[in-house]
Design a protein around this motif. Sequence first.
Motif, PDB file in Angstrom:
ATOM      1  N   GLU C  22      21.762 -44.665 -41.971  1.00 11.10           N
ATOM      2  CA  GLU C  22      22.787 -43.624 -42.069  1.00 11.10           C
ATOM      3  C   GLU C  22      24.139 -44.170 -42.489  1.00 11.10           C
ATOM      4  OE1 GLU C  22      22.806 -41.785 -38.267  1.00 11.10           O
ATOM      5  OE2 GLU C  22      21.460 -40.225 -38.943  1.00 11.10           O
ATOM      6  N   ARG C  24      25.546 -47.022 -42.042  1.00 10.01           N
ATOM      7  CA  ARG C  24      26.273 -47.882 -41.119  1.00 10.01           C
ATOM      8  C   ARG C  24      26.257 -49.344 -41.550  1.00 10.01           C
ATOM      9  NH1 ARG C  24      23.964 -44.549 -36.286  1.00 10.01           N
ATOM     10  NH2 ARG C  24      22.114 -45.395 -37.180  1.00 10.01           N
ATOM     11  N   ARG C 115      24.564 -43.607 -49.338  1.00 14.89           N
ATOM     12  CA  ARG C 115      23.807 -42.407 -49.708  1.00 14.89           C
ATOM     13  C   ARG C 115      23.403 -42.480 -51.179  1.00 14.89           C
ATOM     14  NH1 ARG C 115      25.681 -37.016 -50.935  1.00 14.89           N
ATOM     15  NH2 ARG C 115      27.801 -37.728 -50.677  1.00 14.89           N
ATOM     16  N   TYR C 119      19.575 -42.382 -52.577  1.00 14.38           N
ATOM     17  CA  TYR C 119      19.016 -41.444 -53.551  1.00 14.38           C
ATOM     18  C   TYR C 119      18.440 -42.180 -54.747  1.00 14.38           C
ATOM     19  CZ  TYR C 119      21.654 -37.665 -51.226  1.00 14.38           C
ATOM     20  OH  TYR C 119      22.156 -36.762 -50.341  1.00 14.38           O
ATOM     21  N   LEU C 148      14.183 -33.608 -57.769  1.00 14.26           N
ATOM     22  CA  LEU C 148      14.989 -33.511 -56.554  1.00 14.26           C
ATOM     23  C   LEU C 148      16.107 -34.541 -56.579  1.00 14.26           C
ATOM     24  CD1 LEU C 148      15.490 -32.595 -53.626  1.00 14.26           C
ATOM     25  CD2 LEU C 148      13.901 -34.372 -52.931  1.00 14.26           C
ATOM     26  N   TYR C 151      18.760 -33.637 -58.832  1.00 14.51           N
ATOM     27  CA  TYR C 151      19.609 -32.626 -58.198  1.00 14.51           C
ATOM     28  C   TYR C 151      20.588 -33.278 -57.229  1.00 14.51           C
ATOM     29  CZ  TYR C 151      20.798 -29.365 -54.489  1.00 14.51           C
ATOM     30  OH  TYR C 151      21.463 -28.647 -53.539  1.00 14.51           O
ATOM     31  N   LEU C 152      20.054 -34.148 -56.399  1.00 14.87           N
ATOM     32  CA  LEU C 152      20.903 -34.759 -55.380  1.00 14.87           C
ATOM     33  C   LEU C 152      22.004 -35.590 -56.025  1.00 14.87           C
ATOM     34  CD1 LEU C 152      18.158 -35.917 -52.883  1.00 14.87           C
ATOM     35  CD2 LEU C 152      19.815 -34.105 -52.531  1.00 14.87           C
ATOM     36  N   GLY C 155      24.713 -33.607 -57.976  1.00 18.13           N
ATOM     37  CA  GLY C 155      25.648 -33.012 -57.018  1.00 18.13           C
ATOM     38  C   GLY C 155      26.159 -34.028 -56.023  1.00 18.13           C
ATOM     39  N   HIS C 158      29.633 -33.755 -53.623  1.00 17.38           N
ATOM     40  CA  HIS C 158      29.273 -32.387 -53.241  1.00 17.38           C
ATOM     41  C   HIS C 158      30.451 -31.508 -52.944  1.00 17.38           C
ATOM     42  CE1 HIS C 158      30.043 -33.774 -49.201  1.00 17.38           C
ATOM     43  NE2 HIS C 158      29.215 -34.773 -49.398  1.00 17.38           N
ATOM     44  N   LYS C 159      31.652 -32.102 -52.956  1.00 18.17           N
ATOM     45  CA  LYS C 159      32.801 -31.263 -52.620  1.00 18.17           C
ATOM     46  C   LYS C 159      33.236 -30.400 -53.796  1.00 18.17           C
ATOM     47  CE  LYS C 159      34.511 -34.755 -49.643  1.00 18.17           C
ATOM     48  NZ  LYS C 159      35.584 -35.736 -49.520  1.00 18.17           N
TER      49      LYS C 159
ATOM     50  N   MET D 377      19.139 -30.434 -45.673  1.00 21.14           N
ATOM     51  CA  MET D 377      18.635 -30.736 -47.008  1.00 21.14           C
ATOM     52  C   MET D 377      17.143 -31.010 -46.959  1.00 21.14           C
ATOM     53  SD  MET D 377      19.220 -31.144 -50.159  1.00 21.14           S
ATOM     54  CE  MET D 377      20.884 -31.511 -50.610  1.00 21.14           C
ATOM     55  N   MET D 386       8.520 -29.149 -51.969  1.00 22.61           N
ATOM     56  CA  MET D 386       8.524 -30.476 -52.572  1.00 22.61           C
ATOM     57  C   MET D 386       7.223 -31.188 -52.250  1.00 22.61           C
ATOM     58  SD  MET D 386      10.202 -32.473 -54.445  1.00 22.61           S
ATOM     59  CE  MET D 386      11.528 -31.293 -54.560  1.00 22.61           C
ATOM     60  N   GLN D 433      27.636 -27.760 -48.906  1.00 21.85           N
ATOM     61  CA  GLN D 433      28.323 -28.393 -50.011  1.00 21.85           C
ATOM     62  C   GLN D 433      29.551 -27.596 -50.393  1.00 21.85           C
ATOM     63  OE1 GLN D 433      24.932 -28.566 -52.547  1.00 21.85           O
ATOM     64  NE2 GLN D 433      24.336 -30.564 -51.791  1.00 21.85           N
ATOM     65  N   GLY D 434      30.181 -28.018 -51.449  1.00 22.70           N
ATOM     66  CA  GLY D 434      31.368 -27.317 -51.899  1.00 22.70           C
ATOM     67  C   GLY D 434      32.599 -27.801 -51.157  1.00 22.70           C
ATOM     68  N   VAL D 435      33.691 -27.076 -51.428  1.00 21.84           N
ATOM     69  CA  VAL D 435      34.969 -27.483 -50.833  1.00 21.84           C
ATOM     70  C   VAL D 435      34.923 -27.194 -49.342  1.00 21.84           C
ATOM     71  CG1 VAL D 435      37.445 -27.263 -51.033  1.00 21.84           C
ATOM     72  CG2 VAL D 435      35.982 -26.658 -52.966  1.00 21.84           C
ATOM     73  N   PRO D 436      35.316 -28.141 -48.530  1.00 22.09           N
ATOM     74  CA  PRO D 436      35.314 -27.863 -47.085  1.00 22.09           C
ATOM     75  C   PRO D 436      36.220 -26.685 -46.773  1.00 22.09           C
ATOM     76  CG  PRO D 436      35.575 -30.206 -47.500  1.00 22.09           C
ATOM     77  CD  PRO D 436      35.640 -29.532 -48.836  1.00 22.09           C
TER      78      PRO D 436
END
Lengths: 173, 485, 624, 484, 105
Positions: C22, C24, C115, C119, C148, C151-152, C155, C158-159, D377, D386, D433-436
Amino acid sequence: MGLSFLLFYISAAVAITTAIMAVTRKNASHALIYLVVTLLSIAVIFFLLGAPFAAALEIVIYAGAIVVLFLFVVMMLNLGRSSVARESQWLRPGMWVLPAILSGVLFIVFGYTVLQTENSAMIEGQVVPPKEVGTVLFHEYLLGVELAGVLLLAALVGAFHLGRRYLEERREN
Amino acid sequence: MKLATMFQAGLPYLVLTGGLLVVMIGVAIKRTHAVAAVLTIVTLIATTLSHIVAYSALGDGAVQIDSMFKIDGVAYLFNILFLLAALVVAFLGSEFLNRRIRFKEEFYLLLLCATLGSLVLPAAVHFASLILGLEIVGISLYAMIAYPEKARPPLEAGLKYLVLSGVGSTALLFGMAMIYAGSGSMEFANSLPSDGSIEGQYFYLIGNAFFWSGIAFKLSLVPFHIWTPDVYHGAPSTVTAFLATVSKGAVFAVVLRYAIEGNVLDSGNVQFALSVIACVSMVIGNLLALLQTNLKRLLAYSSIAHMGYLLIALLIVESNSALGYETLILYLVGYFLMTLAAFGVVSVLSMNQEQELDSIDSVCGLLWRQPIAGAVLIVSAISLAGIPLTIGFFAKYYLFYAGIDGGMWTLIGALVVGSAIGIYYYLRIVFTAIKRPAEDAEAMTGLPWTGLGILAFLGLCMLVFGIYPTNLINLIQNVVQASGF
Amino acid sequence: MHLLWAIPALPLAGFLILLLTEGRLPRSVVSSIGAGSVGLAALLTGYVAWQVMSSDSAPFTSSSWTWMIVGEFNVSFRLFVDELSLVMVGVITGVGFLIHWYATGYMSEEEGYSRFFCYMNLFVFAMLMLVMGDNLLLLFLGWEGVGLCSYLLIGFFHKVPEFGYAARKAFVVTRVGDTFLIIALFLLFHQVGSLEIQQGLIFARENMSDASMMNTIICLLLLGGAVGKSAQVPLQTWLPDAMAGPTPVSALIHAATMVTAGVYLIARMQDYFMLSQTAMLCVAAVGLVTLFIASFTALVQSDIKRVLAYSTMSQIGYMFFALGVGAWSAGLFHLMTHAFFKALLFLASGSVILAMHHEQNMFKMGGLWKKLPIPFIAMLVGSAALVALPLTSGFFSKDAILLKAWKSDSEFATLFWVVAVIAAFLTSLYTVRMMVLTFFGKPQSEMHELKKESLWHPNRIRTVVPFGLLAVLSIAGGWMGFEFTSDLFGDKGVHAELHFDLIAFLTLGIPFAGIVVGYFVFASDLIDRRNLIKNKMSELLSKFWGNGWGFDWVYDTFVVKPFRFIAQTRLNRNDVVDLFFNLIKFLANLFHHILSMFQTGHVRWYAFTMLGGLLLVLLAVVWV
Amino acid sequence: MNVLVLILLLLGAGVVAWFSERVSTKLPNWIALITFVATTLWVLVIWFNGPDAAGLYASLRHEWIPRFGIELHLRVDALSLMLIGLTTFLGIIAVVSSWTETKTRHGFFQFNILWVMAGVVGVFSAFDLFLFFFFWEVMLIPMYFLIAIWGHEDKEYASMKFFLFTQISGLLMLVAIVALVWINYNISGTLTFDYFELKNANLDSATARLLMLGFFIAFITKLPSVPVHTWLPDAHTQAPTAGSVILAGILLKTGAYGIIRFVVPMFNEASQEFWIWGMSLGVVSILYGGYLAYSQTDFKRLVAYSSIAHMGFILVGVYSFSKLGTQGAIITMIAHGFSTAALFMMAGALQERLHTREMSKMGGLWVRAPRMGAVTMFFVVASVGMPGLGNFIGEFLVLIGAFQKSVVLTVFAAIGIVVAAVYGLSLMQRSFQGVPNPDVPKMHDFAFREMSVMVLLMIALVWVGIYPQSLLQMTAPLLPGLLD
Amino acid sequence: MTTALSIPLEHVFFLAIILFLIGAFGVLIRRNIIFMLLSLEIMMNACGLAFVAAGARWAEPDGQIMFMFILALAAAEVAVALGLVVQLARRFETLDIDRAEELNG
């Protein structure tokens, strides 16, 4: 074809007329008097039908007891002249229409159906004397009589409960 | 028939009548509520127990007393059912009278009279005993409904019931007269015109129309149902419980016998009319209850529907009388339990109130405020809706079975539709009862333990029979078979 | 003894480790796990390749793990490697490793470092499953898996909502293609009774006739799947938007590997396609149309990554075209070389972009060649290969394709060839434009203050080494891959002959022509570019091209917008079917109210209804 | 081994949990948890013990109401065992997921959960039709309580709708059962509700068709399939987390189980003729459910509609009348149980933290709670189908089985895969996702309790995804009995 | 012994139904509870008449016996009814039955 034949129809006519009068009168006492006449003519019919005992009971109990009970109440509640005025206010002709139509239709349906009966049975006026009535009543219908007793007992208790309170509270006032 | 046998068979009636007299004399000597209550309860229990003794007199079949009565096992089953219901009413009534009524003792007399009348009906095989039994119940009920001294609703209810019941009774009587004129006998067994002449048939048919109209009134079937909610609403809940259970059950018991012995349903027309009545009762009764907010009125409408359901039991007797009786008795057992419980809850909750707590809002959060009463109310609502774990489910199952046995698909359709609508409002009761109670809801304290005990017992019965009805079913089946159906 | 299973297992292990920790772990550990696992896989691939080449035996398969057996349906997790797969595996692990390496620097300042590699490793694993799967279902597993991951990774940031949209678009559009593929699978199973690839190929060879309608349908469905994954017309619209992802992702997924999966699929199912003229024609046509459209579009883009994206589309168009005209090995060869030089181009552009504050608009760049010499050189090499200058890898592969096209016995051969040549011309045109705008001319905006210590710094060794290796491959890949790929399909005859004819001359000349024209148009002052653009006609045209020939507009107007519009109306959100049940409820309530109106409380009315009821019953009993 | 013990254990634990509330508010939770763990272990033990010669893991047969030939007949074969295992396992999930959610009446809450599960276990093991119906209804009431007491804003409407739909369709089934028994009685002379006897009843085709419809409607209402699905979104949305988990994870499966166990084997010919309708309904559910899922703005509602779509696959699979399709349907049941339970749990966790399910009030949650994001997810990806995860196996087998029956319908069903991608990803986008969203309060990420449950579910899904054979080989011997 | 009457059975029943309907009509139109009860008595009488006629048709005493039971019934009912009427007059301070409509819906 004879007198009794005629008598039946006359009594019937009287009964119907007075019954109508009874239900339409404004004065309660008048109505009750008409009712008595109705009952009397029915008694006549009973007699003609060969039921003298029933005819007697009709007069004794119905006209004699029940109607009198009514009269007592009418007097107790003091349904006098003011009530007549009130009755005429309540009895609007408009209100009669629907009930009259309904009764009429019922009668027509009943009559039409009954008239379709062929080979109709005749009532010969065979008299069933009181003795025979009594014999059967206290033999086969003995339990019925007992039950009628319970019935009256129930009515007695009920009427007592409902009526007593009235009396007691009047005493308090 | 030997006189001794007749006496033995009629023992329950004698005990009850004797008890009635004893209570009356007791009251006449000294008015003590406790004594009257105890005497009444003892009488009812003794009458119930006397059936055990009386049963042996029946031998294999029935004991015919004159032409008016035919006492058999089925009648006894009904009797016991009515007596137990009356016992419940007596228990509930004693608390009710104790807390809310000034003059108490007459109630017991009326209750015993009404019970006697209702015991007459299951054994009646003659128009005379039919009408007498019916009217004893009726007359007693008029007074019982209007029993409370001051409030206006009971009086109004009593008057309405009296006037309308009078009209109903006259229709019934007129019908009987015409049937008699057509057939020449007032015994059920001979009431079908034997010669088959057209004349007889017409009198017979019209007579039946009047007769069944009167009966439909007593059973509050559509379109003669309209008085039901007002009377149920106005009457004290304890009395309503009796009215909704015993008086209906007794009428069903007698008309079932009439239908079987008199072969009434041989006439397709009568059968048709009854089927239509059943269908519309199921649907309209439930529709009327749909959005009702008064608990007693709601139960009244629902009882209309239940009476409609029960007509299935009546209609099946033509092809399978044993199943008809079985269905009727089992359904009545269930219906009695749930109706008594439901009205019992209202009655117990209203014990300390001036006015009856009959609005559905008054049971809001009941499960949390008063767990026993709440639970019983929920169980009875679920049972009324016919959902498993309760006796109501088996009752409904019997109806389905009977309906399918008789091939009455339209009725089953109406039953499904009716039940579907029914679920909605029964669940509304459940939902209200489990809702979080309002903040200002007053605590319900000081409710009588007898009342709650009775309720708990009824609830338990519903559940026990709802899970393991085998013994009950076997008993009913055995008795029905032994009675020769 | 071969370690086949270990090749995908390594990236999978990397993925799992990164997932479970995760984020770390320290970044250096993450880098070594993320890039290292792929690197090891690359080494293993080399070993396996050596094994395969050195043995004449049948292709390698690994032992199997039963996936599912239902009646006749029987699939298992079994890996399979032949030369074709090896090319792919080599590209995936080799190029993949380089890109991973590069990314350790590129991503060093981003959030979600762990991350990202998580991916990426998953992607490599999925891609390996795709090419190594012994049965079509396993292939499909990889196929969906790469989708997939795509896609990940698109994006990944993701913000930003637009990136999310791009990612979803990529996934959904490719899923449309996947649906074709899965239906193809059903059909194949229906026909063959098995999803084993080899068994299916044998079946095709033995049982299917040339004219088989079923075969054509299967091929077209497979093509549908390939088209989606490889961003070919008409499912190409997702690829330009996919550039939203970090640049290494674009390099690895949207240039080198995933987008070529379609090519691999068709090549893998070669035996089916060979039987169907129609299908082959369709493949060629799809490739050509894409090639054509994408080239024009690339010509007018302002975003450097979008230029590369359209260029990728067009190059894959070449591959499809090659497959369609029967140049199987040429197509695969081009796949390989393209992976090299396109990865290089992307990585180099990534360095540029980072240096420009994430600015991707070429019009805001310019004159960068001095400041960013290493990316410039890398880009130059890549471009050379892209426009197929002689002796670069791109030259060999493209030449092979064009030659084969010319010689193919299809009735459209000439047309095909002409279009392909025009596209080649366009390729050099837009490449020149890109180079000119980015690296020459006047600087249009400020550059990022380059810190020496930045891991991504273009001059640092960890950036330079991947560049260098890829550059070498871009140049030399043509020679070394030549032999290797040409005997995959047994069509080596085409290449063996050296040819000096008009065709060869043209192929040789076209890139130069493009460069010259490009120079005049974009770099010199001889032609007034403004006049060229001001023209109304050309404005429209450039807008039309710039928007990818209006495909997006069509999908948006006729599919997406109606779908959304209906979805967002209140009625629909609340479920139209519920109206029916509400109607029932309404009716029940209505009847309740009507019936309740009868309950007036008036005794006389009650009596009236009773008498009415009596009448009804009388009628029912007497007259029915 | 006696399956009745299991049911009684659950019932008894329910009562104990109810009363244990007086000791401590946490005690009911522990009792429920221990009970579910114990029952899950029990299932595992008999699972590993393997079936007896008749393929049964447990059975019991006892007289109940001899008057109608009704018996207490419980049998656990592979299919039943699988679903019972799912039930008890999700029981653990449900209890853990609602560990802190209920604020009042903890004891009664766990009582209801345990009783629902008891009813469900009964449904999955009853081989007497009457008993089946009995359990079928019994599980409704506690579920109703769960929604009506601990539900959210619109709980009255939702619980009522849930109950009405299932109950009314149940009535039709009751009519069909009784009619079937009665007809069989008239033909064979024995009054029995026994599954096997009735399965062999000689019905003429018209009657069989009608009776089949009675069952079918009840089951597709529970499943649910378009057009009788509208109760589900409301019920799911309003139910407390544990309620949603149970509802989606298990209760829907009873509908599917009913079709597989009763409709198809008992009315085989009628069902075979009916296939086009069954499959079409399934396909419509897939597309329409997926489409509506996309339309939703409420997290739970979206997942609820996606359930409708997934359940459509089951219909398609069963009505393909192939081994593949049926196996696919069974796998879908299991896998959907895991994936949707997790998603509902996620919705519950979000609601607990944000006090809303409205996705427009979320957005960018990944930043605040990356673990939750990753978990979501995973399950979104799983429910999108999937490969490598359980749902894919089920759907693939369904489709490949259906393909042999009808190409056109399968193609339409396959389009559902695309639709799934659309709504699945939009769910992800709009919530995590997206803007917090600046209005989102500070929220804590998954801690050990929630994470451990999620990991369990993930492992389960991966297990189904890469080794479905372990389940397939169990049910394989049953298929001939179910299909012919 | 006969009364030398010879009329069709239907005619008596016609009379009975007419009386019955007049009674019903009275119940429907009267607002005064006393009149309502009076109308009810007419209906009862109609029933009695019907029974006696039916008994006469079969020349049996049963009809008359039923009539006697009806008498008892009527008496009982009137007794209770008048008790209620008295209460009505007290609690509602009217004899208007329409005023007793608090229970509805």
